[in-house]
Design a protein around this motif. Structure first.
Motif, PDB file in Angstrom:
ATOM      1  N   ALA A   1       0.626  -1.445  -0.428  1.00  0.00           N
ATOM      2  CA  ALA A   1       0.445  -0.513   0.281  1.00  0.00           C
ATOM      3  C   ALA A   1       1.022   0.899  -0.087  1.00  0.00           C
ATOM      4  O   ALA A   1       2.665   1.299   0.269  1.00  0.00           O
ATOM      5  N   LEU A   2       0.499   2.281  -0.787  1.00  0.00           N
ATOM      6  CA  LEU A   2       1.147   3.263  -0.970  1.00  0.00           C
ATOM      7  C   LEU A   2       1.327   4.463   0.551  1.00  0.00           C
ATOM      8  O   LEU A   2      -0.177   4.530   1.269  1.00  0.00           O
ATOM      9  N   VAL A   3       1.833   5.116   1.671  1.00  0.00           N
ATOM     10  CA  VAL A   3       1.423   5.638   2.444  1.00  0.00           C
ATOM     11  C   VAL A   3       2.362   7.258   2.508  1.00  0.00           C
ATOM     12  O   VAL A   3       3.665   7.301   2.004  1.00  0.00           O
ATOM     13  N   THR A   4       1.037   7.947   2.442  1.00  0.00           N
ATOM     14  CA  THR A   4       1.715   9.487   1.660  1.00  0.00           C
ATOM     15  C   THR A   4       1.813  10.422   3.172  1.00  0.00           C
ATOM     16  O   THR A   4       0.518  10.153   4.041  1.00  0.00           O
ATOM     17  N   THR A   5       2.496  11.386   3.755  1.00  0.00           N
ATOM     18  CA  THR A   5       2.352  12.363   4.434  1.00  0.00           C
ATOM     19  C   THR A   5       2.817  13.493   4.063  1.00  0.00           C
ATOM     20  O   THR A   5       4.043  13.391   3.233  1.00  0.00           O
TER      21      THR A   5
ATOM     22  N   ALA B   1       0.052  -1.635   8.196  1.00  0.00           N
ATOM     23  CA  ALA B   1       0.229  -0.546   8.566  1.00  0.00           C
ATOM     24  C   ALA B   1       0.184  -0.570   9.841  1.00  0.00           C
ATOM     25  O   ALA B   1      -0.572  -0.394  10.697  1.00  0.00           O
TER      26      ALA B   1
ATOM     27  N   MET C   1       4.071   4.869  10.567  1.00  0.00           N
ATOM     28  CA  MET C   1       2.982   3.970  10.359  1.00  0.00           C
ATOM     29  C   MET C   1       4.161   2.380   9.289  1.00  0.00           C
ATOM     30  O   MET C   1       3.422   1.877   9.091  1.00  0.00           O
TER      31      MET C   1
ATOM     32  N   VAL D   1       4.317   0.094   2.467  1.00  0.00           N
ATOM     33  CA  VAL D   1       3.957  -0.448   2.848  1.00  0.00           C
ATOM     34  C   VAL D   1       3.090  -1.878   3.084  1.00  0.00           C
ATOM     35  O   VAL D   1       2.086  -1.764   2.222  1.00  0.00           O
TER      36      VAL D   1
ATOM     37  N   GLN E   1       6.127   9.782  -0.043  1.00  0.00           N
ATOM     38  CA  GLN E   1       4.992   9.036   0.266  1.00  0.00           C
ATOM     39  C   GLN E   1       6.241   7.701   0.260  1.00  0.00           C
ATOM     40  O   GLN E   1       7.714   7.032  -0.047  1.00  0.00           O
TER      41      GLN E   1
END
Lengths: 320, 320
Positions: free
Chosen positions: B39-43, B141, B77, B136, B133
Motif C-alpha cells: 500500500a502507498l503511505v503519504t505524509t 501499517a 506508520m 507498507v 511517499q
C-alpha cells in the motif's frame, strides 16, 4: 486551538470517502491502494497570498484554485485524480475563513471524487500547498518530451482570460460590461482543470503540458524537452468574446501569449493521430483549437500572423 | 531565474535515480510504480522559518530536518520511504543557500534511498513543505487506533534533547560542556527518523506515533484514537547523559514530557508480543525503553514517580 483540531473540525468531516483509502486524515500518514496496472502520478503546487492570489481573494476561491492547479497538472499527465494532501499555513485560526476554505475544498473534492487524505496546518503567512495524487495506466502518461517535428499544436478552451481577470482584480483596468467582468474574474479565481481532455488524450497526444505561466513560457518546456521548434499562428489563438470585447485585438493576443493562470492544456498530435483526436474530442464533447505546427529548429519559437512574422517581446510569468 | 531553472540547476542533477521512478523532475507530475502487495503511505509536513526553525539555522540542517520529520511520519506508520516532493518558498534566489540546502537534501536522499521526484519553487517567506511517499505491505501499517488496555508503552532513543537544544539555540540557556551543547544542538537540527525500528514493529506494535509535539501531546493522540488511558512512570523516561548533566532532574523530566522535536517513536505492545519485540529489537540492534502501561480510563493520562502521582501541568507544543 491545535493543529489536530483544525484538521478534525474543519476538514475531516467534510472529506469524501473513497474505497481505495484505507487510512485517511488522523494518523501519521495516509494509507491508500493503487489499482493494478496503474502507475502513480504525483504533483505539488503552492499558492502564496500576495504572489499567486490577491490577499482579498475569497477563501472559497483560494481553496478551489489551489486544488484546480494541481488537478490541472494531473490532467496534463493524462491522469485520473484520486487523493490530495493539504499543507495550510495561516497567521491565525480564523473560523469564518476556515469554514469557507474547507467548503470550497469539499465542493471540488466531491465534484472530482478526490479525497483529502491528510495535511499539516502551521502558523505562518497565508500559503497553501497541495500535493495531488492520481493514476494513469502503465506507459500511457502524457509527457513533455515526445513531440516530433511535423506534429500539430492544440490548446483547450480560450487563452488570456485569467490574465485580464488579474488586471481587473488589481484595479489596473476597468471592463465596462459587468457580464464580461464576472466571466474574466471567474476564469482567474475558478480555473477548470481539463481532466476529461487530458484523459482522452492518452495514446493520442505526443506531448502535453498545462498552461500556468503563459503560452510562450510553457510551450518552451515542450520544445526544450522534445528538442523541437514551433510556429504559432497568433490569429488562430482561441479568444473568448469577453476578452475580445474588453481590450484591443493586439492586447488580447498579448494576454493570450503571455499571461499565466489559464490552466488550459497545450498538446501536440502527430499527423496519423489527427483523425483519432477529432473523433475522441467529439465523443467527449470537448473542444481544442489548432494553433500551429512543430518543426525541427530545436527550442525556437516563431510567431506568425497572416503569414508574416509577429513581433512580440514579452515573456511569460517569471517566478523570481 | 525561473522556477524551472531552480529545480533543474540545484536539485535535478543531485537527485538519486530509483528504478521505480518512471518520470521524475521535469514534467507536470512524477510517474512512479508501487510494488505489488504494497500500500502507498503519504505524509506532508511544513517547516516555516521563525516558527519551526530559527532563521539562522544552516540551510543544510533545514533540508535534512524537513526531510527527517516526514520520514519520521513514515517510520511511525511502519513504512519504507521511497519518494519526496518539495515545495520551497523563498524570498529570493540565493545560490549559496540553495547549494547548501540541495546538498543537505541530496545527502539524506542517498542515505535513505529516497528520490526527489518533483517540486515547486515559489517566491515568498522561507518555508519548506515536503510530501513523502513510501510503502507498507497491505494490512501491516502501524496506526494510532489499535492500542488496548494492558499494552505496554515504549519509546525509542532519548527524550527532551531537542527541547533543550532549542533553548540553547534561542540563547535562553547556556550549557557549559561544549560536547553536551553540540550533542543537544545536533538533536534539534538533525533529528533521526526511526525507520529501522518502525519497519521492525510491523505485526508487533498495536499502535505507533512519532513524538513531534512532545510526549504528553502525542500520547494523547494514541489514547484518543484507541479509547485508552495510560500511566507513564516519569523515572523510566530515557534521558541522555547530555540532558541530565546540563539541567536539574525535574527540568530534564519536563523537557522529556513536553518539549517537541524529538522525533522518537512512541509505541504500544501487547503482553503476548513482548517476547517478539525483544528479539526483533535485538536482531535489528536498536533499543526502546519501557515507560508505562495502558489502561481502560479512556483519554486519561497519569504521571507517576516512585508510585506517587507526579504533578505536572505543561502541555506539548501548541501550533496556534
Amino acid at each position: 486551538m491545535k493543529e489536530f483540531n483544525v484538521i478534525e473540525d474543519f476538514f475531516k468531516a467534510k472529506s469524501i470517502q473513497r474505497k481505495d483509502v484505507i487510512i485517511g486524515i488522523g494518523d501519521d500518514g495516509a494509507v491508500t491502494h493503487i489499482p493494478q496496472g496503474q502507475a502513480l502520478v504525483t504533483t505539488t503546487d503552492t499558492l502564496i497570498s500576495g504572489v499567486h492570489f490577491l490577499p482579498d481573494t475569497p477563501a472559497h476561491a483560494i481553496a478551489q484554485k489551489a486544488m484546480a492547479v494541481n488537478l490541472s497538472d494531473l490532467a496534463a499527465m493524462g491522469a485520473e485524480p484520486a487523493w490530495i494532501s493539504l499543507s495550510l499555513s495561516m497567521p491565525e485560526v480564523d473560523e469564518t475563513w476556515l469554514e469557507a476554505f474547507s467548503n470550497g475544498l469539499q465542493q471540488h473534492s466531491k465534484y472530482y471524487s478526490v479525497q483529502l487524505i491528510g495535511g499539516d496546518t502551521v502558523k505562518g503567512p497565508l500559503a497553501i500547498t497541495i500535493t495531488a495524487q492520481g493514476f494513469v495506466p502503465f506507459d500511457q502518461a502524457l509527457t513533455r518530451s515526445k513531440a516530433k517535428p511535423g506534429d500539430s499544436l492544440y490548446v483547450t478552451g480560450t487563452l488570456g482570460d485569467a490574465g485580464l481577470g488579474l488586471h481587473i482584480a488589481q484595479k489596473k483596468c476597468v471592463v465596462s460590461n459587468p457580464l464580461n467582468q464576472a466571466f474574466l474574474l471567474n476564469r482567474l479565481n475558478y480555473p477548470t482543470p481539463r481532466l476529461l481532455v487530458g484523459n482522452s488524450l492518452r495514446r493520442i497526444a505526443s506531448a502535453c503540458i498545462d498552461i500556468s505561466d503563459g503560452l510562450i513560457a510553457d510551450i518552451k518546456h515542450i520544445l526544450n524537452a522534445s528538442q523541437c521548434g514551433a510556429t504559432i499562428h497568433v490569429d488562430k489563438l482561441p479568444l473568448s468574446p469577453a476578452l475580445k470585447e474588453s481590450v484591443t485585438y493586439s492586447q488580447a493576443i498579448s494576454y493570450a501569449l503571455s499571461a499565466g493562470d489559464d490552466y488550459e492544456l497545450l498538446f501536440t498530435v502527430s499527423e496519423e493521430q489527427k483523425g483519432h483526436l477529432e473523433t475522441t474530442l467529439a465523443n467527449a464533447n470537448v473542444h481544442a483549437t489548432y494553433i500551429g505546427q512543430l518543426n525541427g529548429s530545436a527550442g525556437k519559437l516563431q510567431l506568425r500572423q497572416a503569414d508574416k512574422p509577429y513581433e512580440y517581446s514579452a515573456k511569460g510569468y517569471e517566478h523570481f
